[in-house]
Design an enzyme around this catalytic site. Sequence first.
Site, PDB file in Angstrom:
ATOM      1  N   ASN A  33      22.171  37.040  72.178  1.00  0.00           N
ATOM      2  CA  ASN A  33      22.494  36.433  73.474  1.00  0.00           C
ATOM      3  C   ASN A  33      23.401  37.352  74.265  1.00  0.00           C
ATOM      4  OD1 ASN A  33      21.160  33.973  72.971  1.00  0.00           O
ATOM      5  ND2 ASN A  33      22.981  33.093  71.993  1.00  0.00           N
ATOM      6  N   MET A  34      23.346  37.231  75.571  1.00  0.00           N
ATOM      7  CA  MET A  34      24.369  37.847  76.397  1.00  0.00           C
ATOM      8  C   MET A  34      25.367  36.759  76.762  1.00  0.00           C
ATOM      9  SD  MET A  34      25.216  40.874  77.284  1.00  0.00           S
ATOM     10  CE  MET A  34      23.719  41.838  77.209  1.00  0.00           C
ATOM     11  N   GLY A  38      25.654  36.224  70.709  1.00  0.00           N
ATOM     12  CA  GLY A  38      24.617  35.622  69.872  1.00  0.00           C
ATOM     13  C   GLY A  38      25.038  35.746  68.421  1.00  0.00           C
ATOM     14  N   LYS A  39      24.939  34.651  67.677  1.00  0.00           N
ATOM     15  CA  LYS A  39      25.472  34.649  66.317  1.00  0.00           C
ATOM     16  C   LYS A  39      24.811  35.698  65.426  1.00  0.00           C
ATOM     17  CE  LYS A  39      27.174  29.927  66.391  1.00  0.00           C
ATOM     18  NZ  LYS A  39      28.572  30.400  66.358  1.00  0.00           N
ATOM     19  N   LEU A  85      38.173  27.727  57.265  1.00  0.00           N
ATOM     20  CA  LEU A  85      39.207  26.754  57.641  1.00  0.00           C
ATOM     21  C   LEU A  85      40.148  27.275  58.717  1.00  0.00           C
ATOM     22  CD1 LEU A  85      40.041  25.585  54.009  1.00  0.00           C
ATOM     23  CD2 LEU A  85      38.440  24.537  55.625  1.00  0.00           C
ATOM     24  N   ASP A  96      40.759  35.364  71.762  1.00  0.00           N
ATOM     25  CA  ASP A  96      39.460  34.711  71.937  1.00  0.00           C
ATOM     26  C   ASP A  96      38.822  34.496  70.565  1.00  0.00           C
ATOM     27  OD1 ASP A  96      36.940  33.854  72.682  1.00  0.00           O
ATOM     28  OD2 ASP A  96      36.377  35.670  73.748  1.00  0.00           O
ATOM     29  N   ALA A 113      34.767  34.586  65.752  1.00  0.00           N
ATOM     30  CA  ALA A 113      35.540  34.664  64.507  1.00  0.00           C
ATOM     31  C   ALA A 113      34.682  34.316  63.294  1.00  0.00           C
ATOM     32  CB  ALA A 113      36.755  33.746  64.590  1.00  0.00           C
ATOM     33  N   GLY A 114      33.889  33.253  63.409  1.00  0.00           N
ATOM     34  CA  GLY A 114      33.033  32.857  62.298  1.00  0.00           C
ATOM     35  C   GLY A 114      31.963  33.885  61.991  1.00  0.00           C
ATOM     36  N   ASP A 115      31.363  34.454  63.035  1.00  0.00           N
ATOM     37  CA  ASP A 115      30.356  35.500  62.840  1.00  0.00           C
ATOM     38  C   ASP A 115      30.970  36.721  62.155  1.00  0.00           C
ATOM     39  OD1 ASP A 115      28.588  33.868  64.245  1.00  0.00           O
ATOM     40  OD2 ASP A 115      29.128  34.779  66.162  1.00  0.00           O
ATOM     41  N   SER A 154      38.891  40.116  64.782  1.00  0.00           N
ATOM     42  CA  SER A 154      37.921  39.923  65.868  1.00  0.00           C
ATOM     43  C   SER A 154      38.422  39.016  66.973  1.00  0.00           C
ATOM     44  CB  SER A 154      36.610  39.363  65.311  1.00  0.00           C
ATOM     45  OG  SER A 154      36.735  37.982  65.011  1.00  0.00           O
ATOM     46  N   GLY A 160      35.883  38.499  74.277  1.00  0.00           N
ATOM     47  CA  GLY A 160      34.486  38.882  74.073  1.00  0.00           C
ATOM     48  C   GLY A 160      34.122  38.851  72.607  1.00  0.00           C
TER      49      GLY A 160
END
Length: 306
Positions: free
Chosen positions: A11-12, A39-40, A221, A246, A250-252, A282, A287
């Site tokens: 994704n953009m 995009g994940k 968590l 931002d 973070a999860g990616d 990250s 961004g």
Amino acid sequence: MKSLCVIGSLNMDLVTSVKYFPKPGETIFGESFKTFPGGKGANQAVALGRLGAEVLMVGKVGNDIYGTKYLEVLRNNNVKQDGVLIEEGISSGVAIIQVSSEGENNIVVVSGANDKVDCNYIESKWSLIEEADIFLFQLEIPVNTVINTMKKLKERGKIIILDPAPAAKLPDEIFKYIDYITPNETEIETLVEKKIDNDEDLREAAQVLFDKGVEVVIAKLGSKGASIIKEDEYLNIPGFKVDTVDTTAAGDSFNAGFAFALAEGRSLEECVEFGNAVGAISTTALGAQEAMPTLEKVNEFISKRD
């Protein structure tokens, strides 16, 4: 080191910084607007490429300026793009993101070309895909594609990691193909349809996933780090303190760090610690991909805490 493949979305991200999120019907003035690749799926691939992994991205972009730009982004970040097709007659995926002054975000995703990543497309790229050892999936391409691809890979003895995001209720079949599932608190609540208030709730939720076939639950968590949950083990790996700007990817980034360490053959505890570090770093710039670190930076970051 084992090779990796990310099958998922590109994704953009169209990012607006705001002091606070507007209420329904309210108009506010944003403080800035920027465009970032996201995009994940691609976030995880780029984070792996930055770390120095051998990684293939599989997905689709549209025949527009964002699609062309994304191929350049992958190339510049050491990601093999042989598995990415420019789909005619449709837009690239986009995510419209608001980021508050406190670093929180909300996101609206328009899937575009990501919805065209079907089983036939996976089959057309299979000779490339099956060369990898470890596979990362998310939920921004059709779930049917994810399930059928996981099944074929599991039959070939591949290692499968699912980041069940965005949060969604999933068919039971998918769980028997997963080696590692990495939900955050909202996502695991959605998966098991139960509120999580404490560690005992989390253990019980993980047991539901074990009963369906998952091997290991890695519960993300946030500032508390991440927990490794097996049928006979529960271990929390503390997070890292940073000045958050931002949290979008973070999860990616965690998943990329975890998979990278896994590919290196590190222990599960070390993999989660490494994922925590990559995820924390990250969040220090605006961004999804701007602050994703190199291996050298992560190792230095971890060593400072040690």
